[in-house]
Motif scaffolding. Structure first.
Motif, PDB file in Angstrom:
ATOM      1  N   LYS A  45      41.210  38.582  36.300  1.00 14.73           N
ATOM      2  CA  LYS A  45      40.979  40.020  36.441  1.00 14.73           C
ATOM      3  C   LYS A  45      40.405  40.621  35.161  1.00 14.73           C
ATOM      4  CE  LYS A  45      44.589  40.743  39.926  1.00 14.73           C
ATOM      5  NZ  LYS A  45      45.882  41.410  40.228  1.00 14.73           N
ATOM      6  N   VAL A  46      40.909  40.153  34.009  1.00 19.00           N
ATOM      7  CA  VAL A  46      40.389  40.647  32.727  1.00 19.00           C
ATOM      8  C   VAL A  46      38.913  40.300  32.581  1.00 19.00           C
ATOM      9  CG1 VAL A  46      40.510  40.324  30.224  1.00 19.00           C
ATOM     10  CG2 VAL A  46      42.611  40.635  31.541  1.00 19.00           C
ATOM     11  N   MET A  47      38.548  39.074  32.978  1.00 18.39           N
ATOM     12  CA  MET A  47      37.139  38.677  32.890  1.00 18.39           C
ATOM     13  C   MET A  47      36.274  39.461  33.866  1.00 18.39           C
ATOM     14  SD  MET A  47      37.135  34.565  32.101  1.00 18.39           S
ATOM     15  CE  MET A  47      38.127  34.119  33.529  1.00 18.39           C
ATOM     16  N   ASP A  48      36.842  39.817  35.020  1.00 13.17           N
ATOM     17  CA  ASP A  48      36.100  40.654  35.965  1.00 13.17           C
ATOM     18  C   ASP A  48      35.793  42.015  35.350  1.00 13.17           C
ATOM     19  OD1 ASP A  48      35.905  38.796  37.978  1.00 13.17           O
ATOM     20  OD2 ASP A  48      37.765  39.422  38.971  1.00 13.17           O
ATOM     21  N   LYS A  49      36.810  42.596  34.687  1.00 13.60           N
ATOM     22  CA  LYS A  49      36.596  43.893  34.047  1.00 13.60           C
ATOM     23  C   LYS A  49      35.634  43.784  32.874  1.00 13.60           C
ATOM     24  CE  LYS A  49      41.090  45.874  35.348  1.00 13.60           C
ATOM     25  NZ  LYS A  49      42.370  46.432  34.847  1.00 13.60           N
ATOM     26  N   GLY A  50      35.709  42.652  32.170  1.00 18.06           N
ATOM     27  CA  GLY A  50      34.817  42.445  31.034  1.00 18.06           C
ATOM     28  C   GLY A  50      33.439  41.967  31.422  1.00 18.06           C
ATOM     29  N   LYS A  51      33.182  41.837  32.735  1.00 18.67           N
ATOM     30  CA  LYS A  51      31.878  41.425  33.258  1.00 18.67           C
ATOM     31  C   LYS A  51      31.423  40.101  32.664  1.00 18.67           C
ATOM     32  CE  LYS A  51      30.349  46.161  34.196  1.00 18.67           C
ATOM     33  NZ  LYS A  51      29.320  47.200  33.949  1.00 18.67           N
ATOM     34  N   VAL A  52      32.357  39.135  32.593  1.00 16.02           N
ATOM     35  CA  VAL A  52      32.030  37.797  32.126  1.00 16.02           C
ATOM     36  C   VAL A  52      31.148  37.115  33.164  1.00 16.02           C
ATOM     37  CG1 VAL A  52      33.002  35.544  31.489  1.00 16.02           C
ATOM     38  CG2 VAL A  52      34.157  37.648  30.794  1.00 16.02           C
ATOM     39  N   ASP A  53      30.227  36.283  32.697  1.00 12.53           N
ATOM     40  CA  ASP A  53      29.296  35.604  33.599  1.00 12.53           C
ATOM     41  C   ASP A  53      30.044  34.862  34.700  1.00 12.53           C
ATOM     42  OD1 ASP A  53      27.476  33.131  34.370  1.00 12.53           O
ATOM     43  OD2 ASP A  53      26.184  34.653  33.468  1.00 12.53           O
ATOM     44  N   PRO A  54      29.636  35.025  35.972  1.00  7.56           N
ATOM     45  CA  PRO A  54      30.337  34.380  37.097  1.00  7.56           C
ATOM     46  C   PRO A  54      30.428  32.867  36.980  1.00  7.56           C
ATOM     47  CG  PRO A  54      28.812  36.052  37.907  1.00  7.56           C
ATOM     48  CD  PRO A  54      28.549  35.907  36.449  1.00  7.56           C
ATOM     49  N   SER A  55      29.428  32.235  36.348  1.00 10.08           N
ATOM     50  CA  SER A  55      29.460  30.784  36.215  1.00 10.08           C
ATOM     51  C   SER A  55      30.475  30.317  35.190  1.00 10.08           C
ATOM     52  CB  SER A  55      28.070  30.263  35.816  1.00 10.08           C
ATOM     53  OG  SER A  55      27.667  30.807  34.572  1.00 10.08           O
ATOM     54  N   LEU A  56      30.951  31.214  34.341  1.00  7.63           N
ATOM     55  CA  LEU A  56      31.903  30.845  33.299  1.00  7.63           C
ATOM     56  C   LEU A  56      33.345  31.071  33.712  1.00  7.63           C
ATOM     57  CD1 LEU A  56      32.158  29.828  30.380  1.00  7.63           C
ATOM     58  CD2 LEU A  56      31.979  32.194  29.605  1.00  7.63           C
ATOM     59  N   LYS A  57      33.590  32.030  34.605  1.00  8.53           N
ATOM     60  CA  LYS A  57      34.965  32.383  34.967  1.00  8.53           C
ATOM     61  C   LYS A  57      35.760  31.231  35.578  1.00  8.53           C
ATOM     62  CE  LYS A  57      33.970  36.034  37.388  1.00  8.53           C
ATOM     63  NZ  LYS A  57      34.173  37.207  38.255  1.00  8.53           N
ATOM     64  N   PRO A  58      35.239  30.509  36.576  1.00  9.53           N
ATOM     65  CA  PRO A  58      36.040  29.408  37.143  1.00  9.53           C
ATOM     66  C   PRO A  58      36.390  28.351  36.113  1.00  9.53           C
ATOM     67  CG  PRO A  58      34.173  29.925  38.552  1.00  9.53           C
ATOM     68  CD  PRO A  58      33.964  30.663  37.276  1.00  9.53           C
ATOM     69  N   PHE A  59      35.448  28.079  35.209  1.00  6.78           N
ATOM     70  CA  PHE A  59      35.707  27.057  34.200  1.00  6.78           C
ATOM     71  C   PHE A  59      36.820  27.490  33.245  1.00  6.78           C
ATOM     72  CE2 PHE A  59      34.947  25.571  29.885  1.00  6.78           C
ATOM     73  CZ  PHE A  59      35.067  24.209  30.067  1.00  6.78           C
ATOM     74  N   LEU A  60      36.752  28.722  32.735  1.00  2.00           N
ATOM     75  CA  LEU A  60      37.765  29.196  31.801  1.00  2.00           C
ATOM     76  C   LEU A  60      39.140  29.260  32.459  1.00  2.00           C
ATOM     77  CD1 LEU A  60      35.885  32.031  29.871  1.00  2.00           C
ATOM     78  CD2 LEU A  60      36.420  29.734  29.086  1.00  2.00           C
ATOM     79  N   CYS A  61      39.191  29.717  33.702  1.00  2.00           N
ATOM     80  CA  CYS A  61      40.466  29.775  34.418  1.00  2.00           C
ATOM     81  C   CYS A  61      41.033  28.368  34.626  1.00  2.00           C
ATOM     82  CB  CYS A  61      40.280  30.476  35.764  1.00  2.00           C
ATOM     83  SG  CYS A  61      39.960  32.257  35.639  1.00  2.00           S
ATOM     84  N   SER A  62      40.162  27.424  34.975  1.00  2.00           N
ATOM     85  CA  SER A  62      40.607  26.050  35.208  1.00  2.00           C
ATOM     86  C   SER A  62      41.131  25.417  33.931  1.00  2.00           C
ATOM     87  CB  SER A  62      39.450  25.220  35.774  1.00  2.00           C
ATOM     88  OG  SER A  62      39.842  23.874  35.956  1.00  2.00           O
ATOM     89  N   ILE A  63      40.389  25.566  32.831  1.00  2.00           N
ATOM     90  CA  ILE A  63      40.825  24.996  31.551  1.00  2.00           C
ATOM     91  C   ILE A  63      42.134  25.621  31.101  1.00  2.00           C
ATOM     92  CG2 ILE A  63      40.282  24.956  29.083  1.00  2.00           C
ATOM     93  CD1 ILE A  63      38.875  22.807  30.596  1.00  2.00           C
ATOM     94  N   SER A  64      42.257  26.940  31.228  1.00  2.00           N
ATOM     95  CA  SER A  64      43.498  27.621  30.827  1.00  2.00           C
ATOM     96  C   SER A  64      44.676  27.114  31.640  1.00  2.00           C
ATOM     97  CB  SER A  64      43.343  29.138  31.001  1.00  2.00           C
ATOM     98  OG  SER A  64      42.278  29.636  30.233  1.00  2.00           O
TER      99      SER A  64
END
Length: 270
Positions: A45-64
């Motif tokens: 949700k934070v990345m959605d608000k921060g308008k993080v690139d869509p291709s990066l969000k799944p990767f960061l969530c998975s690694i975390s």
């Protein structure tokens, strides 16, 4: 050989000793997994608000999620009195070996993450970087793909792209066009300046504010050079630049103004 009573006693003692630890470990695993799920969801949700690139969000969530679950697993195993020092040391050594083997790839990966997070450029921007000029076609996690003006595809590793110098021509909505226009010695400078200004005023793509600057910049070997500076919208840059060159050449000849070229005088003495 143990008798049935002795075996029952041993089982009872182990159950009393390890049972509470096992129950606590299971409880910690369940609660920890639920907390990790909440944290990963919150990060998304934070990345959605921060308008993080869509291709990066799944990767960061998975690694975390993976990192947090590994930490949770080590904690649970430690609660069961399982020695984790050797396992952690082995995991660290394996991670170091893999990191050294994939140093270049990891550098490109880290560069891709930095580019997608901080966005020094985006798809569609025209940039000059790593010795290449082109329009950004695609930003991948390891590479960035450019399309040059003559329709070549350039693949640039993100490692060097994220750490090297770069010129982004699309960041600003306006650009300044610069010309150096030479006239021959002996020509009327005031007339040349008036003709250049007339050509600039006739082009509707050139801004009236800021005003066009026309000044004598140099007394060169073969010409008196005017520096002409005008502001235009960024997409109009090359069109204005090329059109002005052609218009100056055509108009100067009609107005009796000469565009000089390098020449050499040879004197023969008998």
């Amino acid at each position: 050989m143990m008798t049935p009573d002795e075996m029952m006693t041993l089982v009872t003692e182990n159950a009393l000793e390890y049972g509470p630890k096992l129950i606590a470990a299971i409880a910690i695993w369940i609660i920890g997994s639920w907390v990790i799920k909440l944290l990963v969801s919150g990060l998304n949700k934070v990345m959605d608000k921060g308008k993080v690139d869509p291709s990066l969000k799944p990767f960061l969530c998975s690694i975390s999620g993976i990192v947090l679950k590994v930490m949770l697993g080590i904690t649970v195993l430690g609660m069961l009195s399982i020695e984790m020092t050797s396992f952690v040391a082995l995991l660290a050594a394996a991670g170091l070996a893999v990191g050294m083997a994939l140093s270049g790839t990891l550098q490109n990966f880290a560069g891709g993450v930095m580019i997608l997070l901080f966005k020094p450029f985006k798809v569609g921007d025209f940039i000059d970087a790593q010795g290449y000029m082109g329009t950004i076609k695609e930003i991948q996690i390891f590479n960035t793909i450019l399309k040059t003006a003559d329709n070549k595809t350039i693949i640039i590793p993100n490692g060097g792209l994220s750490t090297g110098s770069m010129v982004n021509f699309s960041t600003e909505s306006t650009r300044r066009v610069d010309w150096t226009i030479g006239v021959a010695y002996g020509d009327d400078l005031d007339k040349a300046r008036a003709v250049i200004k007339q050509l600039c005023d006739a082009d509707e793509r050139i801004f009236k504010d800021p005003a066009v600057v026309i000044v004598v910049s140099a007394l060169a070997d073969s010409s008196v050079n005017f520096a002409v500076r005008a502001w235009v919208k960024a997409p109009d840059y090359w069109g204005v630049f090329f059109d002005m060159n052609e218009n100056v050449y055509k108009t100067f000849s009609k107005e009796g103004l000469n565009i000089p070229f390098p020449q050499m005088d040879v004197h023969l003495h008998k």
